[in-house]
Scaffold this active site. Structure first.
Site, PDB file in Angstrom:
ATOM      1  N   HIS A 131      -7.663  -5.755  -0.343  1.00 44.40           N
ATOM      2  CA  HIS A 131      -6.426  -5.030  -0.073  1.00 44.40           C
ATOM      3  C   HIS A 131      -5.770  -5.551   1.206  1.00 44.40           C
ATOM      4  O   HIS A 131      -6.400  -5.648   2.250  1.00 44.40           O
ATOM      5  CB  HIS A 131      -6.759  -3.542   0.085  1.00 44.40           C
ATOM      6  CG  HIS A 131      -5.579  -2.632   0.175  1.00 44.40           C
ATOM      7  ND1 HIS A 131      -4.730  -2.416  -0.881  1.00 44.40           N
ATOM      8  CD2 HIS A 131      -5.116  -1.852   1.194  1.00 44.40           C
ATOM      9  CE1 HIS A 131      -3.807  -1.541  -0.530  1.00 44.40           C
ATOM     10  NE2 HIS A 131      -4.004  -1.197   0.728  1.00 44.40           N
ATOM     11  N   SER A 175       0.839  -1.191   0.000  1.00 46.03           N
ATOM     12  CA  SER A 175       0.000   0.000   0.000  1.00 46.03           C
ATOM     13  C   SER A 175       0.882   1.252   0.000  1.00 46.03           C
ATOM     14  O   SER A 175       1.726   1.396  -0.886  1.00 46.03           O
ATOM     15  CB  SER A 175      -0.968  -0.050   1.184  1.00 46.03           C
ATOM     16  OG  SER A 175      -1.991   0.908   1.048  1.00 46.03           O
ATOM     17  N   GLU A 209      -9.082  -5.285  -4.568  1.00 40.43           N
ATOM     18  CA  GLU A 209      -8.506  -4.374  -3.577  1.00 40.43           C
ATOM     19  C   GLU A 209      -9.557  -3.552  -2.829  1.00 40.43           C
ATOM     20  O   GLU A 209      -9.562  -3.468  -1.601  1.00 40.43           O
ATOM     21  CB  GLU A 209      -7.527  -3.408  -4.259  1.00 40.43           C
ATOM     22  CG  GLU A 209      -6.348  -4.054  -4.934  1.00 40.43           C
ATOM     23  CD  GLU A 209      -5.152  -4.211  -4.019  1.00 40.43           C
ATOM     24  OE1 GLU A 209      -5.277  -3.964  -2.809  1.00 40.43           O
ATOM     25  OE2 GLU A 209      -4.082  -4.583  -4.536  1.00 40.43           O
TER      26      GLU A 209
END
Length: 495
Positions: A403, A187, A312
């Site tokens: 995610h 991320s 995600e």
């Protein structure tokens, strides 16, 4: 507790034997950025006399209270790192893997990512680090710098470079090879990895890179956007510009943190699809936008793995960070100059929720990834992936390969409490296979600069992508039609 002492450049640190590995926790890599060092570039650690205890985690960086950190106290005194090694000595230096945590540059902490499983399975040294977040690391207050109270830019990025410099100086004392360092992150931590690949002062400090689920458009902002956001933060503190230097020096840490959060919410509401908490292209420490450099093939010529998860943004369906509603997506795409109708036509079922989440996933994460892979593949060996696997419980919840899911596998968490809970409804065997694939590829890459033979290079001609699933496979140019509708689209500044 069985302890073990290691002498490094600044003194002796005492770690301990864990159930599987040797651990040293919260070793300072820079002086505490408090008092006169608040908003300053990281400074050298003052050497200590005697043995420094490194058996317990120190403070996470200042952030709002969140489930990831729990009830632990946060503090500005956070510039520490953790080292994990296999328990047995090695006849040769081990590859080093340095992990940068995510959290949108506003949250999370390195202590959530135990390196034991990865270190032991891959015979590598794992380093995880904390760095300044939010107002203290990713809001640029340099406009308010004075001779008496100097303020520097890109503090979180400077912290990461300082940590890599520490690794260069000290990791051999832990059996690591300073000439074989892989930096990896997820991320915003992946944004950090890509940014380090374009940061001049980081050149030579690492030799391979892995970027997991980077929102590469959000990696950096220009000076004007950074200044506008800094003024928003001061506005939330009711501080006039002529009083800013003193206020920034004396404000309570949580007050600054909360002001930055409220300013961020305003931007997310007014300018969907942008994210101003980022490094700044200051023309000095960071000369150019990282995505521009990567897309042009001008980043440091280190081997790269880069990829994302298929679903995600199911994690952000009700989070303002990512535009998932139809009005927010329309506003975000129109601000980018995109042909909104052409884009959404590539997603059957839109504007239903599932299709809208697919659009936002590709817009924020998958779209800029293509530019990274295309640009860097002409510079150094490059490998692209997509995680499709998810345990059955995540399918039942409508979250699928969300995610951050790969982190559980990479850090060996399939048999942890969260891993067992996620696989109660099925999928344990598949998740273990995915864990093995991630760990074996990541550590093989750290050792050699290449993945396993089952994963071919990414090239612009082939666009080979490893689809990590149970079983895994290789696809050529997956989702080509979607890729084409996003070509040329970039997220503009927030204002």
């Amino acid at each position: 507790m069985i302890t073990t002492d290691v002498e490094i450049a600044d003194g002796v640190v005492r770690g301990c034997q864990g159930s599987r590995a040797l651990r040293w926790r919260s070793i300072p890599y820079a002086a505490a950025p408090v008092g006169e060092l608040r908003f300053r570039a990281p400074q050298p650690v003052r050497p200590w006399v005697g043995v420094r205890d490194a058996t317990e985690f120190g403070f996470p960086a200042v952030q709002r209270r969140n489930p990831m950190v729990g009830l632990r106290r946060t503090d500005e005194d956070c510039l520490t790192l953790n080292v994990t090694t296999p328990p047995e000595p090695s006849t040769r230096p081990r590859p080093v893997m340095v992990f940068i945590h995510g959290g949108s540059y506003v949250s999370d902490t390195a202590s959530r990512y135990p390196g034991d499983s990865l270190a032991v399975r891959g015979d590598v040294v794992v380093v995880t680090l904390n760095y300044r977040l939010g107002a203290f690391g990713y809001v640029d207050f340099t406009e308010f710098s004075t001779a008496d109270r100097p303020i520097e830019s890109n503090l979180g990025l400077r912290d990461q470079v300082a940590a890599l410099q520490w690794v260069r100086r000290n990791i051999s004392a832990f059996g690591g090879d300073p000439d074989n360092v892989t930096v990896f992150g997820e991320s915003s931590g992946a944004d950090a990895v890509l940014t380090l690949m374009t940061t001049p002062s980081a050149a030579g400090l690492f030799h391979r890179a892995i970027a997991q689920s980077s929102a590469a458009d959000w990696a950096a902002v220009d000076v004007e956007e950074a200044r506008r956001f800094a003024r928003r933060v001061l506005g939330k503190l009711d501080v006039a510009p002529d009083a800013a230097a003193r206020a920034l020096a004396t404000a309570g840490a949580q007050d600054l943190c909360e002001a930055a959060h409220r300013a961020l919410l305003d931007v997310l509401r007014d300018y969907p699809g942008t994210f101003p908490v980022a490094v700044v292209v200051d023309g000095d420490f960071l000369p150019e936008d990282p995505l521009d450099v990567l897309a042009a093939g001008r980043a440091q010529a280190v081997p790269l793995i880069a990829g994302s998860n298929r679903d995600e943004c199911t994690l952000f369906q009700f989070d303002p960070t990512v535009p998932t509603s139809e009005p927010a997506l329309r506003a975000a795409l129109e601000r980018c100059g995109a042909d909104y109708e052409r884009v959404v036509a590539a997603y059957p079922g839109y504007p239903k929720r599932a299709a809208a989440v697919d659009v936002s996933t590709d817009f924020v994460l998958w779209r800029p990834l293509q530019a990274v892979l295309e640009g860097h593949s002409g510079t150094a060996p490059t490998f692209g992936y997509r995680l499709d696997f998810a345990p059955r419980a995540l399918h039942l919840l409508g979250l699928r390969a969300l995610h951050g899911l790969e982190l559980l596998a990479i850090f060996g968490g399939v048999d942890s409490v969260p891993g067992r809970l996620l696989t109660l409804a099925g999928g344990r065997q598949g998740f273990r296979a995915v864990q093995d694939e991630f760990q074996d590829n990541w550590t093989t890459f750290a050792r050699t600069g290449r993945t396993l033979e089952s994963w071919p290079d990414y090239t612009v001609e082939q666009r080979n992508t490893r689809i990590i699933d149970h079983p895994s496979r290789v696809e050529v140019d997956p989702q080509r039609e979607r890729r084409l509708v996003w070509e040329g689209i970039r997220i503009p500044a927030s204002e």
